[in-house]
Write a protein that holds these residues in place. Structure first.
Motif, short mmCIF file in Angstrom:
data_model
loop_
_atom_site.label_atom_id
_atom_site.label_comp_id
_atom_site.label_asym_id
_atom_site.label_seq_id
_atom_site.Cartn_x
_atom_site.Cartn_y
_atom_site.Cartn_z
N LYS A 231 77.86 -9.13 -2.33
CA LYS A 231 79.14 -9.21 -1.60
C LYS A 231 80.01 -7.99 -1.81
O LYS A 231 80.55 -7.46 -0.85
CB LYS A 231 80.03 -10.36 -2.12
CG LYS A 231 79.65 -11.69 -1.95
CD LYS A 231 80.64 -12.60 -2.68
CE LYS A 231 80.39 -12.70 -4.17
NZ LYS A 231 80.98 -11.73 -5.00
N ARG B 279 95.15 -17.59 -7.08
CA ARG B 279 95.13 -17.39 -5.61
C ARG B 279 96.52 -17.58 -5.01
O ARG B 279 96.92 -16.84 -4.11
CB ARG B 279 94.13 -18.38 -5.00
CG ARG B 279 94.01 -18.26 -3.48
CD ARG B 279 92.81 -19.04 -2.99
NE ARG B 279 91.64 -18.66 -3.74
CZ ARG B 279 90.85 -19.53 -4.42
NH1 ARG B 279 91.11 -20.81 -4.41
NH2 ARG B 279 89.83 -19.08 -5.10
N GLN C 254 83.65 -25.13 -7.67
CA GLN C 254 84.26 -26.26 -8.39
C GLN C 254 83.93 -27.58 -7.68
O GLN C 254 83.71 -28.59 -8.32
CB GLN C 254 85.78 -26.07 -8.50
CG GLN C 254 86.22 -25.11 -9.60
CD GLN C 254 85.76 -23.68 -9.41
OE1 GLN C 254 86.00 -23.07 -8.37
NE2 GLN C 254 85.08 -23.14 -10.41
N THR D 193 86.14 -21.77 -4.35
CA THR D 193 86.57 -22.95 -5.10
C THR D 193 85.85 -24.20 -4.59
O THR D 193 85.41 -25.04 -5.38
CB THR D 193 88.11 -23.12 -4.97
OG1 THR D 193 88.73 -21.95 -5.51
CG2 THR D 193 88.60 -24.33 -5.72
N MET E 246 81.47 -17.93 -16.36
CA MET E 246 81.02 -18.60 -15.13
C MET E 246 79.51 -18.40 -14.93
O MET E 246 78.81 -19.32 -14.53
CB MET E 246 81.77 -18.05 -13.91
CG MET E 246 83.23 -18.42 -13.82
SD MET E 246 83.53 -20.20 -13.84
CE MET E 246 82.71 -20.73 -12.34
N ARG F 218 85.77 -12.95 -2.23
CA ARG F 218 85.97 -14.36 -2.60
C ARG F 218 87.37 -14.83 -2.20
O ARG F 218 88.35 -14.10 -2.31
CB ARG F 218 85.78 -14.64 -4.10
CG ARG F 218 84.37 -14.38 -4.60
CD ARG F 218 84.18 -14.98 -5.99
NE ARG F 218 82.83 -14.75 -6.50
CZ ARG F 218 81.76 -15.44 -6.13
NH1 ARG F 218 81.87 -16.43 -5.27
NH2 ARG F 218 80.58 -15.16 -6.64
N ASP G 62 76.96 -15.18 -7.31
CA ASP G 62 77.08 -14.00 -8.15
C ASP G 62 75.85 -13.12 -7.89
O ASP G 62 74.74 -13.64 -7.78
CB ASP G 62 77.10 -14.41 -9.63
CG ASP G 62 78.16 -15.46 -9.94
OD1 ASP G 62 78.05 -16.58 -9.40
OD2 ASP G 62 79.09 -15.17 -10.68
P1 TYD Z 1 83.19 -12.03 -10.71
O1 TYD Z 1 82.80 -11.22 -11.89
O2 TYD Z 1 84.29 -11.53 -9.85
O3 TYD Z 1 81.88 -12.38 -9.91
P2 TYD Z 1 81.31 -11.90 -8.51
O4 TYD Z 1 81.08 -10.42 -8.61
O5 TYD Z 1 80.07 -12.70 -8.37
O6 TYD Z 1 82.34 -12.29 -7.49
O7 TYD Z 1 83.52 -13.47 -11.27
C1 TYD Z 1 84.01 -14.47 -10.51
C2 TYD Z 1 83.32 -15.75 -10.97
O8 TYD Z 1 84.20 -16.85 -10.74
C3 TYD Z 1 82.06 -16.03 -10.18
O9 TYD Z 1 81.09 -16.62 -11.02
C4 TYD Z 1 82.51 -17.08 -9.17
C5 TYD Z 1 83.59 -17.80 -9.89
N1 TYD Z 1 84.64 -18.39 -9.03
C6 TYD Z 1 84.80 -19.77 -9.02
O10 TYD Z 1 84.07 -20.50 -9.68
N2 TYD Z 1 85.80 -20.31 -8.25
C7 TYD Z 1 86.66 -19.55 -7.51
O11 TYD Z 1 87.57 -20.08 -6.83
C8 TYD Z 1 86.49 -18.11 -7.55
C9 TYD Z 1 87.40 -17.22 -6.78
C10 TYD Z 1 85.47 -17.59 -8.33
#
Ligand code: TYD
Ligand code: ADP
Length: 208
Positions: free
Chosen positions: A13, A71, A102, A98, A153, A93, A9
């Motif tokens: 990106k 997804r 995870q 994941t 998250m 992402r 985060d």
């Molecule tokens: P988001 O606000 O889109 O964060 P970022 O701008 O950092 O991409 O939030 C997505 C959040 O979900 C981020 O903390 C990452 C998490 N995430 C997972 O834990 N697993 C996953 O498979 C995906 C796609 C995201």
């Protein structure tokens, strides 16, 4: 061509993905730009459940299945048809998130994670995955600077993010043909230049 962006985060990106998409569109490519979780009506609803600060009781299993459900819908509805037409897909992402968050972060078994990822994506994988890499301290610095509050998250602790970062490093080392790592501490312009070079190289390799 299918390009995904990965990183912690606040790694930058989205900034980089957006700049790349602008360039590809200027070059007259048809580009689908998607942010995960999200990108379809169903996937956006799942995103709201996943990021809701009030959902602190969410189990790790529910979490991985929700990310994967989101997804799966996205692949079936948007990504696979776009690739079939020969369009470019840029994903902020994809399933490597994941594995990193995870699998490595929450500590779920990597074999299970791989099985779930394969099931959710049907084996549709990026041609190129760009890892924008920043140290953990930088998350805090950028978050404070932007004056943002945490979503569910992002409320995870420092040790969690250390594991996620290590996970990304491992994934990139395991598949150097797909991954391109760039130092996220460089300037926005320098990072973008490196990314464009990597995309051109991959595009030439795919055309061969
Ligand atoms: P988001 O606000 O889109 O964060 P970022 O701008 O950092 O991409 O939030 C997505 C959040 O979900 C981020 O903390 C990452 C998490 N995430 C997972 O834990 N697993 C996953 O498979 C995906 C796609 C995201
Ligand atoms: P992500 O999509 O990885 O969460 P963003 O692109 O939204 O990251 O950027 C997160 C924050 O970091 C924003 O405030 C952005 O302005 C800042 N940022 C992005 N790239 C850089 C960089 N190379 N150097 C310093 N700050 C950056």
């Amino acid at each position: 061509m299918f390009i995904s962006f990965e990183g912690l985060d606040f790694s930058g990106k989205s900034t980089q993905a957006k700049l790349l998409v602008e360039q590809l569109r200027q070059q007259r490519h048809t580009v689908h730009f998607i942010r995960e979780p999200g990108g379809t009506v169903i996937s956006e609803k799942i995103r709201d459940i996943l990021l809701d600060k009030n959902h602190l009781e969410m189990s790790d299993a529910a979490e991985i299945l929700l990310f994967s459900a989101s997804r799966s819908q996205l692949v079936q509805q948007v990504i696979a048809p776009a690739l079939q037409r020969g369009d470019v897909v840029v994903c902020d992402r994809y399933c490597d998130s994941t594995t990193a968050y995870q699998g490595y972060g929450r500590g779920l078994g990597l074999e299970d994670v791989q099985t779930i990822n394969r099931f959710a994506t049907g084996g549709t994988m990026p041609d190129l995955t760009i890892l924008v890499d920043i140290p953990i301290e930088e998350i805090e610095r950028r978050k404070t600077k932007a004056g943002l509050t945490f979503d569910r998250m992002e409320s995870a602790g420092r040790a969690f993010y250390e594991r996620v970062r290590q996970g990304y490093h491992q994934l990139a080392a395991d598949d150097p043909g797909r991954w391109f790592r760039v130092d996220g501490m460089l300037s926005i312009e320098t990072i973008q230049k490196e990314i464009r070079k990597a995309v051109e190289k991959k595009s030439a390799a795919l055309a061969r």
